[in-house]
Each structure stands twice: as structure tokens, then as C-alpha cells.
Design a protein around this motif. Structure first.
Motif, PDB file in Angstrom:
ATOM      1  N   GLN A 132      -9.042   4.061 -15.137  1.00  0.00           N
ATOM      2  CA  GLN A 132      -9.407   3.795 -13.881  1.00  0.00           C
ATOM      3  C   GLN A 132      -8.231   3.743 -13.037  1.00  0.00           C
ATOM      4  N   ALA A 133      -7.246   3.332 -13.305  1.00  0.00           N
ATOM      5  CA  ALA A 133      -5.927   3.070 -12.585  1.00  0.00           C
ATOM      6  C   ALA A 133      -5.404   4.529 -12.497  1.00  0.00           C
ATOM      7  N   GLU A 134      -5.612   5.438 -13.182  1.00  0.00           N
ATOM      8  CA  GLU A 134      -4.870   6.962 -13.315  1.00  0.00           C
ATOM      9  C   GLU A 134      -5.534   7.962 -13.179  1.00  0.00           C
ATOM     10  N   LEU A 135      -6.557   7.980 -13.832  1.00  0.00           N
ATOM     11  CA  LEU A 135      -7.443   9.282 -13.645  1.00  0.00           C
ATOM     12  C   LEU A 135      -8.003   9.786 -12.175  1.00  0.00           C
ATOM     13  N   PRO A 136      -8.587   8.700 -11.645  1.00  0.00           N
ATOM     14  CA  PRO A 136      -9.072   9.030 -10.176  1.00  0.00           C
ATOM     15  C   PRO A 136      -8.004   9.580  -8.947  1.00  0.00           C
ATOM     16  N   ALA A 137      -6.664   8.993  -9.406  1.00  0.00           N
ATOM     17  CA  ALA A 137      -5.714   9.095  -8.360  1.00  0.00           C
ATOM     18  C   ALA A 137      -5.232  10.453  -8.737  1.00  0.00           C
ATOM     19  N   ARG A 138      -5.260  10.893 -10.023  1.00  0.00           N
ATOM     20  CA  ARG A 138      -4.618  12.045 -10.463  1.00  0.00           C
ATOM     21  C   ARG A 138      -5.515  13.244 -10.175  1.00  0.00           C
ATOM     22  N   SER A 146      -4.949  21.941  -4.808  1.00  0.00           N
ATOM     23  CA  SER A 146      -5.810  22.823  -4.874  1.00  0.00           C
ATOM     24  C   SER A 146      -6.838  23.102  -4.046  1.00  0.00           C
ATOM     25  N   GLY A 147      -6.849  22.480  -3.096  1.00  0.00           N
ATOM     26  CA  GLY A 147      -7.917  22.510  -1.913  1.00  0.00           C
ATOM     27  C   GLY A 147      -9.343  22.192  -2.564  1.00  0.00           C
ATOM     28  N   LEU A 148      -9.200  21.672  -3.343  1.00  0.00           N
ATOM     29  CA  LEU A 148     -10.720  21.409  -4.259  1.00  0.00           C
ATOM     30  C   LEU A 148     -10.920  20.062  -4.355  1.00  0.00           C
ATOM     31  N   LEU A 149     -11.618  19.402  -3.091  1.00  0.00           N
ATOM     32  CA  LEU A 149     -11.533  18.260  -2.916  1.00  0.00           C
ATOM     33  C   LEU A 149     -12.847  17.452  -3.144  1.00  0.00           C
ATOM     34  N   PRO A 150     -13.120  16.608  -4.189  1.00  0.00           N
ATOM     35  CA  PRO A 150     -14.253  15.896  -4.743  1.00  0.00           C
ATOM     36  C   PRO A 150     -14.823  14.924  -3.816  1.00  0.00           C
ATOM     37  N   GLN A 151     -16.110  14.649  -3.692  1.00  0.00           N
ATOM     38  CA  GLN A 151     -16.542  13.642  -2.851  1.00  0.00           C
ATOM     39  C   GLN A 151     -16.425  12.270  -3.483  1.00  0.00           C
ATOM     40  N   GLN A 152     -16.404  12.283  -4.541  1.00  0.00           N
ATOM     41  CA  GLN A 152     -16.034  10.945  -5.433  1.00  0.00           C
ATOM     42  C   GLN A 152     -15.655  11.299  -6.772  1.00  0.00           C
ATOM     43  N   VAL A 153     -14.804  10.108  -7.411  1.00  0.00           N
ATOM     44  CA  VAL A 153     -14.251  10.474  -8.590  1.00  0.00           C
ATOM     45  C   VAL A 153     -14.517   9.053  -9.320  1.00  0.00           C
ATOM     46  N   LYS A 154     -15.405   9.200 -10.711  1.00  0.00           N
ATOM     47  CA  LYS A 154     -15.585   7.868 -11.328  1.00  0.00           C
ATOM     48  C   LYS A 154     -14.996   8.161 -12.873  1.00  0.00           C
ATOM     49  N   SER A 166     -20.944  17.058 -10.759  1.00  0.00           N
ATOM     50  CA  SER A 166     -22.287  17.199  -9.975  1.00  0.00           C
ATOM     51  C   SER A 166     -22.267  18.219  -9.109  1.00  0.00           C
ATOM     52  N   SER A 167     -23.474  18.524  -8.709  1.00  0.00           N
ATOM     53  CA  SER A 167     -23.882  19.438  -7.684  1.00  0.00           C
ATOM     54  C   SER A 167     -23.467  18.770  -6.076  1.00  0.00           C
ATOM     55  N   ARG A 168     -23.354  17.604  -6.310  1.00  0.00           N
ATOM     56  CA  ARG A 168     -23.059  16.617  -4.879  1.00  0.00           C
ATOM     57  C   ARG A 168     -21.532  16.446  -4.794  1.00  0.00           C
ATOM     58  N   GLY A 169     -20.687  16.884  -5.596  1.00  0.00           N
ATOM     59  CA  GLY A 169     -19.390  17.007  -5.515  1.00  0.00           C
ATOM     60  C   GLY A 169     -18.759  15.697  -6.052  1.00  0.00           C
ATOM     61  N   GLN A 170     -19.406  15.170  -6.903  1.00  0.00           N
ATOM     62  CA  GLN A 170     -18.921  13.968  -7.894  1.00  0.00           C
ATOM     63  C   GLN A 170     -18.355  14.231  -9.261  1.00  0.00           C
ATOM     64  N   ILE A 190      -8.562  19.870 -13.657  1.00  0.00           N
ATOM     65  CA  ILE A 190      -8.641  21.098 -12.874  1.00  0.00           C
ATOM     66  C   ILE A 190      -9.914  21.791 -13.426  1.00  0.00           C
ATOM     67  N   HIS A 191     -10.268  21.868 -14.442  1.00  0.00           N
ATOM     68  CA  HIS A 191     -11.605  22.380 -15.018  1.00  0.00           C
ATOM     69  C   HIS A 191     -12.858  21.859 -14.055  1.00  0.00           C
ATOM     70  N   GLU A 192     -12.752  20.299 -13.839  1.00  0.00           N
ATOM     71  CA  GLU A 192     -13.863  19.911 -12.988  1.00  0.00           C
ATOM     72  C   GLU A 192     -13.791  20.180 -11.778  1.00  0.00           C
ATOM     73  N   LEU A 193     -12.595  20.041 -11.499  1.00  0.00           N
ATOM     74  CA  LEU A 193     -12.375  20.408 -10.008  1.00  0.00           C
ATOM     75  C   LEU A 193     -12.789  21.836  -9.567  1.00  0.00           C
ATOM     76  N   CYS A 194     -12.808  22.782 -10.476  1.00  0.00           N
ATOM     77  CA  CYS A 194     -13.125  24.120 -10.346  1.00  0.00           C
ATOM     78  C   CYS A 194     -14.678  24.338 -10.165  1.00  0.00           C
ATOM     79  N   HIS A 195     -15.086  23.417 -11.049  1.00  0.00           N
ATOM     80  CA  HIS A 195     -16.676  23.508 -10.778  1.00  0.00           C
ATOM     81  C   HIS A 195     -17.394  22.895  -9.297  1.00  0.00           C
TER      82      HIS A 195
END
Length: 232
Positions: A132-138, A146-154, A166-170, A190-195
Motif C-alpha cells: 500500500q505504501a509503494e505500489l500505488p505511488a509507483r 507514459s501518459g497513461l493515467l489511472p483514475q484510481q489505484v488500489k 477496469s473499464s472505469r480506469g481503476q 505497465i501492463h495494467e496501465l496499457c489496459h
């Protein structure tokens, strides 16, 4: 079951099934067949798949031996791509610390349950906090680059996958990613961001991944051997 096969297999029969299939999971071969399938036919069919099964089974078995998580004194425990020796001790307070080449779990003297069970729970809690401390920030850092911006990271607990988008950008990431070396973690992120741009695994998706992670094929192969981390 033929004695000539260098492996055993489990047969699962189902009245709903119309065709035979097989899977290899956690070093175990499972054959799924229609309920009334003849046993001799099953044996012959598995023989025809031998050359497909054996190398995959060997890779899985080797991965289990190297990366399987065992909660035992002195067992190997991988964190951040480095191998530590697991140790535990009784102490006034519970906690987890990295000390040189060891990961030391302190179990409070007030804890009455079996030590392996208590150690397992403390390790998982510690891994979740680190994740929780490292993954969302990274993930957001890689997204900004990359210009691939998620709405939320959990961060969540998954037993079959490293993450999802998700299709909602999470984007949701498995805390067990903390077992992996940073380069492999970055590949998953990166894999998930490309989705966010390609919700599929089409050639366009893999081209996008390659643009942000040129050696993704190698990292993808490496992470396939890390699947035992998902099993605890």
C-alpha cells in the motif's frame, strides 16, 4: 494409469463436459473428461499429450522449489526480488523487520495461537502495508511518465492474478507483487496501465507495452516462474 508416464495425474469427471481437457497448476496435472469416458482412453490420450505436459510440469516444479512460500524456521522468503531467511522469535510486541539477509518476525508473548499461523498472518499484514505504501505511488509515477493515467489505484488480495484494470480506469494490484524484483513489478504495472488504452491483449496492446517496456517479453517469462507466490 501407465507406469511409463513420468508424472501422475488426477481425473475429474463431469456430466456437463463434452470434451477432454487438461491443466497444470501448482505442479499438478489434472485431466477433465465427460463422466462416462473410458479409463483406457484417458490413459492413451494423456500419453499423446506427454511432450506438451513434461516441459511445462518441469518448469512449474522448479518454480515451486525456488519460489514456493514455506512458513518454517530458516525457510527462504523472497522480498523485492531478494532471498531472505525466515526467522521468528517471541517478543514483547509483534512486528517484522529486515535484518541483513534475514526477515525476522517477532510474535508477541500475548499471542496464544501456533507460531507458524501467527507468523503467516504477521508476514501478510507487513507485505500488505509495504504494498500500500509503494505500489500505488509507483503506478502513478509510471502512469505520469507514459501518459497513461489511472483514475484510481488500489491494493487487493488475489490468488490467481497480479493485477487488473477496469473499464472505469481503476487499477487494482496484488500485494504479492512485493515478492518480485522492482523491474518485474514495473512490468506488471505497465501492463495494467496499457489496459487503460487497450482493454484486450491484441497486437496493438502488446505494441503499446513494448513502447514503454522494450524487454517485456523477458520480464513476462520471468514472472511466469513467480506464480508460486500467488499460492499463500
Amino acid at each position: 494409469m501407465s507406469s511409463e508416464l513420468p508424472f501422475t495425474y488426477r481425473v475429474v469427471r463431469s456430466r456437463r463436459r463434452r470434451t477432454a481437457s487438461l491443466s497444470i497448476d501448482k505442479g499438478q496435472v489434472e485431466v477433465r473428461v465427460p463422466a462416462l469416458t473410458d479409463g483406457h482412453w484417458i490413459e492413451q490420450w494423456v500419453q499423446t499429450k506427454r511432450d506438451w505436459i513434461v516441459p511445462r510440469l518441469q518448469r512449474q516444479t522448479q518454480a515451486l522449489e525456488q519460489h514456493g512460500v514455506r512458513i518454517e524456521e530458516g525457510a527462504r522468503f523472497w522480498f523485492g526480488g531478494s532471498c531472505y531467511r525466515l526467522r521468528w522469535q517471541r517478543a514483547p510486541r509483534s512486528g517484522v523487520e529486515l535484518e541483513g539477509t534475514a526477515i525476522v518476525v517477532s510474535v508477541s508473548t500475548r499471542v496464544s495461537r501456533a507460531e507458524p499461523e501467527a507468523v503467516t498472518e504477521l508476514l501478510k499484514q507487513w507485505m500488505v502495508r509495504r504494498a500500500q505504501a509503494e505500489l500505488p505511488a509507483r503506478c502513478r509515477e509510471l502512469g505520469a511518465a507514459s501518459g497513461l493515467l489511472p483514475q484510481q489505484v488500489k491494493v487487493r488480495d488475489y490468488r490467481r492474478k497480479w493485477g487488473q484494470c477496469s473499464s472505469r480506469g481503476q487499477i487494482t494490484l496484488n500485494w504479492r507483487l512485493m515478492h518480485l524484483a522492482p523491474a518485474l513489478r514495473d512490468y506488471v504495472l505497465i501492463h495494467e496501465l496499457c489496459h487503460l488504452q487497450q482493454m484486450n491483449h491484441s497486437p496493438a496492446f502488446w505494441a503499446l507495452v513494448a513502447g514503454h517496456c522494450p524487454d517485456y517479453r523477458q520480464r513476462r517469462q520471468e514472472i511466469q516462474l513467480a506464480y508460486p507466490y500467488l499460492g499463500w
